[in-house]
Design an enzyme around this catalytic site. Structure first.
Site, PDB file in Angstrom:
ATOM      1  N   LEU A  42     -34.760  32.923   5.208  1.00 25.53           N
ATOM      2  CA  LEU A  42     -35.947  32.381   4.540  1.00 25.53           C
ATOM      3  C   LEU A  42     -37.097  33.358   4.772  1.00 25.53           C
ATOM      4  O   LEU A  42     -37.351  33.778   5.896  1.00 25.53           O
ATOM      5  CB  LEU A  42     -36.336  31.013   5.114  1.00 25.53           C
ATOM      6  CG  LEU A  42     -35.609  29.779   4.562  1.00 25.53           C
ATOM      7  CD1 LEU A  42     -36.111  28.526   5.274  1.00 25.53           C
ATOM      8  CD2 LEU A  42     -35.803  29.622   3.060  1.00 25.53           C
ATOM      9  N   ASP A  43     -37.787  33.722   3.690  1.00 26.29           N
ATOM     10  CA  ASP A  43     -38.930  34.625   3.801  1.00 26.29           C
ATOM     11  C   ASP A  43     -40.037  33.985   4.631  1.00 26.29           C
ATOM     12  O   ASP A  43     -40.116  32.748   4.736  1.00 26.29           O
ATOM     13  CB  ASP A  43     -39.486  34.962   2.414  1.00 26.29           C
ATOM     14  CG  ASP A  43     -38.507  35.784   1.588  1.00 26.29           C
ATOM     15  OD1 ASP A  43     -37.636  36.437   2.184  1.00 26.29           O
ATOM     16  OD2 ASP A  43     -38.626  35.759   0.351  1.00 26.29           O
TER      17      ASP A  43
END
Length: 333
Positions: A42-43
């Site tokens: 996940l960024d």
């Protein structure tokens, strides 16, 4: 400590930082050294479900990367950035704003198997270098189109926000004030858009296959509506079989670690295999699989199975034509 801890990742840290936080909690709790890995990047600007595998469950982390996922995301219309999210610089603007009916009318184009060009700011490699590294250097990044699948795509009720004047194309970009710290909108934020009202933004939910870029999906939806757009909120609500229900915050993780109580939140190794059938073994069968040998004539349908002996995980196996072989074995007794 062999299993899964599901973290509700906040905005800010990346996935590797979350893994470090879990290692720290294990260390502070006196659990000793364990392998730790995550089941899907996940960024930093994304939040939500991040499965963290511990011990023998790390052997399933790669399988989790291939799992389908569900995301909620907000598209703000009228501005496109080079990163396709809030982090980038503006590269295109448009006065056009769609209506709710307009958004509804294009969603079918993006449901099912679709062709998608990944964002230039992605971790894909081009000639051995990460695309985002090339993009940050100002180099042109050309990525190949790929086919992905969007199984479901829908508008979240009560999430559209309109311009200050209904129907006003070219409304000022500051007509809607958005709280970036808490960008997921709810009906409590106000009434839903009126018919024909032009939207500054909309929040959608997408159930997608591995490899689907939500930022690219948002870009393409905006272009199909005759405008441009970028993602202002991205939250993963499901990754494989894992949802937000068992997810804990980083503060709760630290608290459980210091209290030597991480077992309270640890899901069993098999929780990552809820989508495949469980297979019960006898001691002789378990012994053969633990040695890497095949089972002949084992009563199982073709396909993957989760083999256990008295509820102790033995192996992820695959049965084909009456033979059962080990895909991943677990060193548990």
């Amino acid at each position: 400590m062999h299993g899964w801890i599901i973290i509700d990742k906040p905005l800010g840290p990346g996935s590797t930082q979350i893994v470090s936080a879990v290692k720290r909690a294990l260390r502070e709790g006196g659990y000793g050294k364990h392998k730790v890995g995550h089941g899907g990047t996940l960024d930093p600007l994304a939040s939500g479900v991040l499965p963290v595998a511990i011990g023998e469950a790390t052997k399933l982390a790669g399988r989790m990367l291939d799992a389908s996922k569900v995301y909620d995301f907000t598209i703000r219309f009228g501005v496109q950035t080079d990163t396709l999210d809030l982090e980038g610089k503006v590269i295109a603007e448009s006065p056009v704003r769609p209506t709710l009916a307009g958004v509804e009318s294009v969603l079918a184009q993006f449901t099912g198997p679709i062709e998608q060009v990944p964002p230039a700011y992605s971790a894909l490699k081009v000639d051995g270098e990460r695309a985002y590294d090339l993009a940050r250097k100002g180099e042109e990044v050309v990525l190949a189109t790929r086919q992905v699948s969007v199984f479901e795509l829908q508008i979240l009720p009560g999430t559209g926000r309109g311009t200050s004047e209904a129907g006003g194309e070219g409304a000022p970009r500051n007509a809607t004030v958005v709280d970036e710290a808490s960008p997921l909108h709810h009906p409590a934020d106000g009434p839903p858009p009126r018919p024909g009202e032009k939207l500054e933004e909309i929040t959608l939910s997408a159930f997608v296959s591995k490899g689907t870029y939500i930022r690219s999906l948002a870009r393409d939806i905006a272009l199909a509506l005759g405008t441009v757009g970028h993602v202002t909120m991205l939250r993963r609500t499901k990754a494989g079989p894992f949802t937000l229900a068992p997810a804990i915050s980083l503060d709760k993780l630290a608290e459980l670690g210091k209290g030597h109580a991480l077992e309270e939140t640890l899901l069993p190794l098999g929780a990552g295999l809820d989508d495949i059938p469980a297979l019960s073994l006898d001691p002789d069968q378990a012994g053969r699989l633990r040695k890497g040998l095949r089972l002949i004539g084992f009563a199982a349908e073709d396909g993957l199975g989760f083999a256990t002996l008295d509820d102790v995980p033995v192996a992820l196996v695959e049965t084909q034509g009456g033979e059962t072989r080990v895909v991943r074995g677990f060193n548990l007794e």
